[in-house]
Design a protein around this motif. Sequence first.
Motif, PDB file in Angstrom:
ATOM      1  N   LEU A 299      -6.392  -0.360 -10.804  1.00  0.00           N
ATOM      2  CA  LEU A 299      -5.768   0.749 -10.071  1.00  0.00           C
ATOM      3  C   LEU A 299      -4.338   0.858 -10.550  1.00  0.00           C
ATOM      4  O   LEU A 299      -3.558  -0.084 -10.396  1.00  0.00           O
ATOM      5  CB  LEU A 299      -5.790   0.484  -8.560  1.00  0.00           C
TER       6      LEU A 299
ATOM      7  N   ASN B 150      -6.197   0.458   3.513  1.00  0.00           N
ATOM      8  CA  ASN B 150      -6.710   0.865   2.199  1.00  0.00           C
ATOM      9  C   ASN B 150      -7.566   2.126   2.278  1.00  0.00           C
ATOM     10  O   ASN B 150      -8.184   2.521   1.297  1.00  0.00           O
ATOM     11  CB  ASN B 150      -7.493  -0.281   1.548  1.00  0.00           C
TER      12      ASN B 150
ATOM     13  N   ARG C 141     -12.920   6.215   1.154  1.00  0.00           N
ATOM     14  CA  ARG C 141     -11.867   6.745   0.282  1.00  0.00           C
ATOM     15  C   ARG C 141     -12.416   6.925  -1.129  1.00  0.00           C
ATOM     16  O   ARG C 141     -13.406   6.318  -1.521  1.00  0.00           O
ATOM     17  CB  ARG C 141     -10.626   5.850   0.310  1.00  0.00           C
TER      18      ARG C 141
ATOM     19  N   TYR D 176      -3.163  15.365   3.747  1.00  0.00           N
ATOM     20  CA  TYR D 176      -3.129  14.946   2.347  1.00  0.00           C
ATOM     21  C   TYR D 176      -4.378  15.512   1.685  1.00  0.00           C
ATOM     22  O   TYR D 176      -5.487  15.375   2.204  1.00  0.00           O
ATOM     23  CB  TYR D 176      -3.151  13.425   2.305  1.00  0.00           C
TER      24      TYR D 176
ATOM     25  N   GLY E  73      -3.043   6.487  -9.074  1.00  0.00           N
ATOM     26  CA  GLY E  73      -3.562   6.118  -7.757  1.00  0.00           C
ATOM     27  C   GLY E  73      -3.523   7.232  -6.715  1.00  0.00           C
ATOM     28  O   GLY E  73      -4.357   7.252  -5.812  1.00  0.00           O
TER      29      GLY E  73
ATOM     30  N   CYS F 163      -0.897   2.833 -10.227  1.00  0.00           N
ATOM     31  CA  CYS F 163      -0.095   3.799  -9.478  1.00  0.00           C
ATOM     32  C   CYS F 163       0.869   4.506 -10.422  1.00  0.00           C
ATOM     33  O   CYS F 163       1.353   3.917 -11.391  1.00  0.00           O
ATOM     34  CB  CYS F 163       0.675   3.104  -8.361  1.00  0.00           C
TER      35      CYS F 163
ATOM     36  N   THR G  42      -7.814  14.295   3.883  1.00  0.00           N
ATOM     37  CA  THR G  42      -7.664  13.113   4.763  1.00  0.00           C
ATOM     38  C   THR G  42      -7.560  13.569   6.218  1.00  0.00           C
ATOM     39  O   THR G  42      -7.135  14.692   6.500  1.00  0.00           O
ATOM     40  CB  THR G  42      -6.391  12.336   4.360  1.00  0.00           C
TER      41      THR G  42
ATOM     42  N   TRP H 208       3.119   0.343 -11.138  1.00  0.00           N
ATOM     43  CA  TRP H 208       2.547  -0.968 -10.810  1.00  0.00           C
ATOM     44  C   TRP H 208       1.022  -0.821 -10.814  1.00  0.00           C
ATOM     45  O   TRP H 208       0.485   0.289 -10.763  1.00  0.00           O
ATOM     46  CB  TRP H 208       3.055  -1.516  -9.467  1.00  0.00           C
TER      47      TRP H 208
ATOM     48  N   ILE I 168      -8.953  -4.416  -8.453  1.00  0.00           N
ATOM     49  CA  ILE I 168      -9.550  -4.474  -7.116  1.00  0.00           C
ATOM     50  C   ILE I 168     -11.074  -4.381  -7.203  1.00  0.00           C
ATOM     51  O   ILE I 168     -11.598  -3.481  -7.871  1.00  0.00           O
ATOM     52  CB  ILE I 168      -9.002  -3.327  -6.235  1.00  0.00           C
TER      53      ILE I 168
ATOM     54  N   ILE J 299      -7.731   9.448  -2.862  1.00  0.00           N
ATOM     55  CA  ILE J 299      -7.390   9.831  -1.482  1.00  0.00           C
ATOM     56  C   ILE J 299      -8.149   8.981  -0.453  1.00  0.00           C
ATOM     57  O   ILE J 299      -9.318   8.668  -0.641  1.00  0.00           O
ATOM     58  CB  ILE J 299      -7.646  11.343  -1.296  1.00  0.00           C
TER      59      ILE J 299
ATOM     60  N   ASN K 142       0.815  -1.219   0.000  1.00  0.00           N
ATOM     61  CA  ASN K 142       0.000   0.000   0.000  1.00  0.00           C
ATOM     62  C   ASN K 142       0.844   1.263   0.000  1.00  0.00           C
ATOM     63  O   ASN K 142       1.962   1.272   0.499  1.00  0.00           O
ATOM     64  CB  ASN K 142      -0.884   0.042   1.264  1.00  0.00           C
ATOM     65  N   ASN K 143       0.266   2.313  -0.530  1.00  0.00           N
ATOM     66  CA  ASN K 143       0.777   3.663  -0.306  1.00  0.00           C
ATOM     67  C   ASN K 143      -0.218   4.390   0.592  1.00  0.00           C
ATOM     68  O   ASN K 143      -1.386   4.576   0.220  1.00  0.00           O
ATOM     69  CB  ASN K 143       0.901   4.429  -1.635  1.00  0.00           C
ATOM     70  N   PHE K 144       0.232   4.772   1.768  1.00  0.00           N
ATOM     71  CA  PHE K 144      -0.585   5.531   2.712  1.00  0.00           C
ATOM     72  C   PHE K 144       0.436   6.190   3.637  1.00  0.00           C
ATOM     73  O   PHE K 144       0.811   5.657   4.675  1.00  0.00           O
ATOM     74  CB  PHE K 144      -1.533   4.585   3.469  1.00  0.00           C
ATOM     75  N   TYR K 145       0.945   7.345   3.169  1.00  0.00           N
ATOM     76  CA  TYR K 145       2.129   7.955   3.778  1.00  0.00           C
ATOM     77  C   TYR K 145       1.913   8.423   5.198  1.00  0.00           C
ATOM     78  O   TYR K 145       2.881   8.646   5.926  1.00  0.00           O
ATOM     79  CB  TYR K 145       2.630   9.089   2.881  1.00  0.00           C
ATOM     80  N   GLU K 146       0.659   8.544   5.606  1.00  0.00           N
ATOM     81  CA  GLU K 146       0.379   8.874   7.003  1.00  0.00           C
ATOM     82  C   GLU K 146       0.913   7.787   7.938  1.00  0.00           C
ATOM     83  O   GLU K 146       1.064   8.005   9.138  1.00  0.00           O
ATOM     84  CB  GLU K 146      -1.135   9.032   7.208  1.00  0.00           C
TER      85      GLU K 146
HETATM   86  N1  LIG Z   1      -4.366   9.998   2.448  1.00  0.00           N
HETATM   87  C1  LIG Z   1      -3.670   9.316   1.520  1.00  0.00           C
HETATM   88  N2  LIG Z   1      -4.305   8.822   0.447  1.00  0.00           N
HETATM   89  C2  LIG Z   1      -3.622   8.128  -0.496  1.00  0.00           C
HETATM   90  C3  LIG Z   1      -2.213   7.959  -0.390  1.00  0.00           C
HETATM   91  C4  LIG Z   1      -1.567   8.510   0.774  1.00  0.00           C
HETATM   92  O1  LIG Z   1      -0.333   8.395   0.951  1.00  0.00           O
HETATM   93  N3  LIG Z   1      -2.327   9.164   1.701  1.00  0.00           N
HETATM   94  N4  LIG Z   1      -1.508   7.293  -1.391  1.00  0.00           N
HETATM   95  C5  LIG Z   1      -2.141   7.258  -2.714  1.00  0.00           C
HETATM   96  C6  LIG Z   1      -1.451   6.387  -3.664  1.00  0.00           C
HETATM   97  S1  LIG Z   1       0.040   6.940  -4.254  1.00  0.00           S
HETATM   98  C7  LIG Z   1      -2.009   5.220  -4.142  1.00  0.00           C
HETATM   99  S2  LIG Z   1      -1.261   4.319  -5.368  1.00  0.00           S
HETATM  100  C8  LIG Z   1      -3.270   4.694  -3.548  1.00  0.00           C
HETATM  101  C9  LIG Z   1      -3.041   3.277  -3.072  1.00  0.00           C
HETATM  102  O2  LIG Z   1      -4.247   2.711  -2.622  1.00  0.00           O
HETATM  103  P1  LIG Z   1      -4.253   1.225  -2.051  1.00  0.00           P
HETATM  104  O3  LIG Z   1      -3.229   1.164  -0.950  1.00  0.00           O
HETATM  105  O4  LIG Z   1      -5.649   0.995  -1.548  1.00  0.00           O
HETATM  106  O5  LIG Z   1      -3.893   0.309  -3.188  1.00  0.00           O
HETATM  107  O6  LIG Z   1      -3.737   5.477  -2.461  1.00  0.00           O
HETATM  108  C10 LIG Z   1      -3.618   6.886  -2.647  1.00  0.00           C
HETATM  109  N5  LIG Z   1      -4.292   7.587  -1.574  1.00  0.00           N
END
Ligand SMILES: Nc1nc2c(c(=O)[nH]1)N[C@H]1C(S)=C(S)[C@@H](COP(=O)(O)O)O[C@H]1N2
Length: 337
Positions: free
Chosen positions: A150, A237, A242, A208, A250, A152, A187, A156, A160, A254, A94-98
Amino acid sequence: MLLKTSLSALRWSAPEHHVTDEKIYLNRRAFLQAGIGASLVGVSSVVLANPYRADGAQASVAPAWFQQKADAIQWRAVATDEALTPFNDAARYNNFYEFGTDKGDPARLAQSLQPEPWSVLIDGAVAKPGKVGLEDLLAPHALQERIYRLRCVEAWSMVIPWLGIPLADILKRVEPTAKAKYVRFETLVDPEQMPAQRSAFGLIKWPYVEGLRIDEAMHPLTILAVGMYGRVLPKQNGAPLRLVVPWKYGFKSIKSIVRISLLEKPPRTTWQSLAPDEYGFYANVNPAVSHPRWSQASERRLPSSLFNPNRMDTQPFNGYADEVASLYGGMDLAVHY
Ligand SMILES: Nc1nc2c(c(=O)[nH]1)N[C@H]1C(S)=C(S)[C@@H](COP(=O)(O)O)O[C@H]1N2
Ligand SMILES: [Mo]
């Protein structure tokens, strides 16, 4: 940052209990498609066991609002014949930088996120602004399953099966005014729940933020998701709510949304602010426009490995050109990337 891809993180060993989630999900769908309504209650209680955990190891109960909606889900409202990405990949890469910048950080650390209770502030250019609890927000709407690719920006991709509702249905309820030209999404900010927000050295200025043009937001493919794979959304996720915009990279989709604002001007979005040469406001998937540091012509479809890289061509608008290309008539997509 978004740029980082580590091969070692790609391939997960898949213990039996991880695989099971997927099987249960597919079985349930088979039941539903066969129209065996009576079996539904029993089956859904299995699927809904342990809603937020990726590993399916502990039983807990899905939130009431989700259970109430489970029997009325409209399955395969949008589908594809491509293979689904296993749940185990979608919930562990996953990407979820928080929660950190490594692909495994969100699944490991997002358990501190508290998706209940949850409310969303809807404000700006609308006749009916206000803060609304998640249950009330969803109450009038049936969930639909949307099986989307999805893609990114890191090249990649996954397939889903989301559960959600069209964003347009929510926006119509709050009655956007003539001034509503853009939608801004925000967010949650809560360093107690989101460990990477505690760091003073982080790159991102929280919250974000993402945004869409109003016609993109109203497009029938754009959804607010509350679930995936027949169950409530895992925390990593973006629980409990979201965005999913399948024709865009991707980062537009958000997670864990607490505020939706209708605006006259385009909002300042997170990745665009950080690196405007690399990440645009539109961020439509476009194999013809490279990222300054890598090509976007192809993608790695998860699961992939060194010996089976599963590389495929990237499609314009991520394969949704028939549906959305007309939104961008007359625009130079190399300028408005
Ligand atoms: N709040 C928040 N939303 C976010 C992100 C994030 O870092 N923070 N990353 C985004 C990115 S870069 C991608 S690719 C998708 C990944 O969603 P997934 O983890 O459900 O596949 O979430 C997006 N939404
Ligand atoms: Mo991404």
